[in-house]
Motif scaffolding. Sequence first.
Motif, PDB file in Angstrom:
ATOM      1  N   GLY A 284      42.638  46.358  38.654  1.00 58.27           N
ATOM      2  CA  GLY A 284      42.658  45.010  38.157  1.00 58.27           C
ATOM      3  C   GLY A 284      44.024  44.604  38.869  1.00 58.27           C
ATOM      4  O   GLY A 284      45.147  45.052  38.957  1.00 58.27           O
ATOM      5  N   THR A 285      43.715  43.238  39.320  1.00 58.78           N
ATOM      6  CA  THR A 285      44.826  42.455  39.753  1.00 58.78           C
ATOM      7  C   THR A 285      44.910  41.117  39.280  1.00 58.78           C
ATOM      8  O   THR A 285      43.750  40.612  38.533  1.00 58.78           O
ATOM      9  CB  THR A 285      44.708  42.197  41.310  1.00 58.78           C
ATOM     10  N   PRO A 286      45.886  40.390  39.406  1.00 53.49           N
ATOM     11  CA  PRO A 286      45.839  39.009  38.834  1.00 53.49           C
ATOM     12  C   PRO A 286      44.690  38.106  39.040  1.00 53.49           C
ATOM     13  O   PRO A 286      44.214  38.108  40.292  1.00 53.49           O
ATOM     14  CB  PRO A 286      47.209  38.403  39.293  1.00 53.49           C
ATOM     15  N   PRO A 287      44.144  37.600  38.207  1.00 53.31           N
ATOM     16  CA  PRO A 287      44.309  37.288  36.896  1.00 53.31           C
ATOM     17  C   PRO A 287      43.447  38.088  35.873  1.00 53.31           C
ATOM     18  O   PRO A 287      42.914  37.357  34.914  1.00 53.31           O
ATOM     19  CB  PRO A 287      44.059  35.722  36.481  1.00 53.31           C
ATOM     20  N   THR A 288      43.034  39.291  36.104  1.00 49.50           N
ATOM     21  CA  THR A 288      42.082  40.234  35.619  1.00 49.50           C
ATOM     22  C   THR A 288      42.395  40.010  33.955  1.00 49.50           C
ATOM     23  O   THR A 288      43.535  40.194  33.761  1.00 49.50           O
ATOM     24  CB  THR A 288      41.977  41.644  35.999  1.00 49.50           C
ATOM     25  N   PHE A 289      41.145  40.160  33.219  1.00 53.61           N
ATOM     26  CA  PHE A 289      41.387  40.087  31.729  1.00 53.61           C
ATOM     27  C   PHE A 289      41.335  41.600  31.417  1.00 53.61           C
ATOM     28  O   PHE A 289      40.477  42.167  32.088  1.00 53.61           O
ATOM     29  CB  PHE A 289      40.311  39.158  31.147  1.00 53.61           C
ATOM     30  N   VAL A 290      42.272  42.004  30.353  1.00 52.24           N
ATOM     31  CA  VAL A 290      42.085  43.445  30.320  1.00 52.24           C
ATOM     32  C   VAL A 290      41.886  43.644  28.906  1.00 52.24           C
ATOM     33  O   VAL A 290      42.541  42.856  27.960  1.00 52.24           O
ATOM     34  CB  VAL A 290      43.565  43.978  30.495  1.00 52.24           C
TER      35      VAL A 290
ATOM     36  N   VAL B 181      49.362  39.024  34.950  1.00 58.79           N
ATOM     37  CA  VAL B 181      49.965  38.012  35.660  1.00 58.79           C
ATOM     38  C   VAL B 181      50.712  38.459  37.125  1.00 58.79           C
ATOM     39  O   VAL B 181      50.604  37.767  37.936  1.00 58.79           O
ATOM     40  CB  VAL B 181      51.129  37.420  34.738  1.00 58.79           C
ATOM     41  N   ASP B 182      51.097  39.719  37.046  1.00 62.52           N
ATOM     42  CA  ASP B 182      51.450  40.176  38.314  1.00 62.52           C
ATOM     43  C   ASP B 182      51.293  41.698  38.368  1.00 62.52           C
ATOM     44  O   ASP B 182      51.656  42.558  37.169  1.00 62.52           O
ATOM     45  CB  ASP B 182      53.034  39.966  38.589  1.00 62.52           C
ATOM     46  N   GLY B 183      51.198  42.399  39.495  1.00 67.74           N
ATOM     47  CA  GLY B 183      50.781  43.703  39.484  1.00 67.74           C
ATOM     48  C   GLY B 183      49.430  44.347  39.516  1.00 67.74           C
ATOM     49  O   GLY B 183      48.405  43.614  39.562  1.00 67.74           O
ATOM     50  N   ILE B 184      49.405  45.708  39.381  1.00 69.68           N
ATOM     51  CA  ILE B 184      47.845  46.205  39.863  1.00 69.68           C
ATOM     52  C   ILE B 184      47.725  47.064  38.446  1.00 69.68           C
ATOM     53  O   ILE B 184      48.614  47.855  38.368  1.00 69.68           O
ATOM     54  CB  ILE B 184      47.897  46.997  41.076  1.00 69.68           C
ATOM     55  N   MET B 185      46.563  47.101  38.001  1.00 71.44           N
ATOM     56  CA  MET B 185      46.304  48.006  36.990  1.00 71.44           C
ATOM     57  C   MET B 185      45.101  48.835  37.608  1.00 71.44           C
ATOM     58  O   MET B 185      44.385  48.564  38.159  1.00 71.44           O
ATOM     59  CB  MET B 185      46.069  47.211  35.543  1.00 71.44           C
ATOM     60  N   ARG B 186      44.952  50.159  36.738  1.00 68.84           N
ATOM     61  CA  ARG B 186      43.608  50.672  36.911  1.00 68.84           C
ATOM     62  C   ARG B 186      42.990  51.137  35.453  1.00 68.84           C
ATOM     63  O   ARG B 186      43.871  51.305  34.482  1.00 68.84           O
ATOM     64  CB  ARG B 186      43.890  51.909  37.747  1.00 68.84           C
TER      65      ARG B 186
ATOM     66  N   HIS C 280      30.975  38.227  35.288  1.00 67.21           N
ATOM     67  CA  HIS C 280      31.805  38.433  36.474  1.00 67.21           C
ATOM     68  C   HIS C 280      32.455  39.826  36.490  1.00 67.21           C
ATOM     69  O   HIS C 280      32.197  40.459  37.578  1.00 67.21           O
ATOM     70  CB  HIS C 280      33.092  37.404  36.857  1.00 67.21           C
ATOM     71  N   GLN C 281      32.886  40.504  35.475  1.00 67.83           N
ATOM     72  CA  GLN C 281      33.547  41.730  35.387  1.00 67.83           C
ATOM     73  C   GLN C 281      31.990  42.793  35.599  1.00 67.83           C
ATOM     74  O   GLN C 281      32.218  43.843  36.213  1.00 67.83           O
ATOM     75  CB  GLN C 281      34.306  42.041  34.213  1.00 67.83           C
ATOM     76  N   LEU C 282      31.028  42.473  34.858  1.00 69.70           N
ATOM     77  CA  LEU C 282      30.072  43.426  34.896  1.00 69.70           C
ATOM     78  C   LEU C 282      29.249  43.421  36.417  1.00 69.70           C
ATOM     79  O   LEU C 282      29.004  44.510  36.717  1.00 69.70           O
ATOM     80  CB  LEU C 282      28.796  42.775  33.895  1.00 69.70           C
ATOM     81  N   TYR C 283      29.425  42.359  37.087  1.00 72.36           N
ATOM     82  CA  TYR C 283      29.135  42.053  38.468  1.00 72.36           C
ATOM     83  C   TYR C 283      29.768  43.135  39.278  1.00 72.36           C
ATOM     84  O   TYR C 283      29.002  43.878  39.939  1.00 72.36           O
ATOM     85  CB  TYR C 283      28.910  40.749  38.707  1.00 72.36           C
TER      86      TYR C 283
END
Length: 189
Positions: free
Chosen positions: A74-80, A54-59, A132-135
Amino acid sequence: IRDKLKKDLNDEIPFRLSDDVLNKLIALGIPERLARGKSIIRAGEVNEDVYIIVDGIMRTWHLDGDREVTQAFGTPPTFVISYHSYCAGMPSNINFEACTPMKLLKIRREDYDRLLADSSEFALWTLRQAQHQLYFYERKQGAPGTAANRYRTLLKHIPDIIPRVPMRMIASYLGITPDYLSRLRRSLL
């Protein structure tokens, strides 16, 4: 926040979800906050749940010997999601970590699966999301040229990570040392 998340989810890929399905998806989410450096999913652990940034950055990262290798941000709205855990019930082989303070929606696996089973619209959207993620993964793997070209591509596609993410993580993502990244950044000014 709910309206922004709905808009972000529908802007993420060219396939849009109806308001009804978006509302069902968001209603399943359990809000979580993570401090910088905290794990969403740890390598070596089984975690079958699905998260939405929802907010923030992940790696995502893994160890190569004694060296951290950053695979993606990953940034919003990335699925983890740990596909090892979700698909095979196996421990994740990568770490999912907050690079900044984060807000997430955690969706329990059984709730996510029920929505997939009940909504063909959501199932198709989820497939498109995975594609999309695979791309993006394939695009990163095939990024041509020099470290400077890879850095320019990063600036073009996710510029907001540069001031918010430690340079060692960005260098790891680019496959260069932090010292080389510092020199590269100075040369591009």
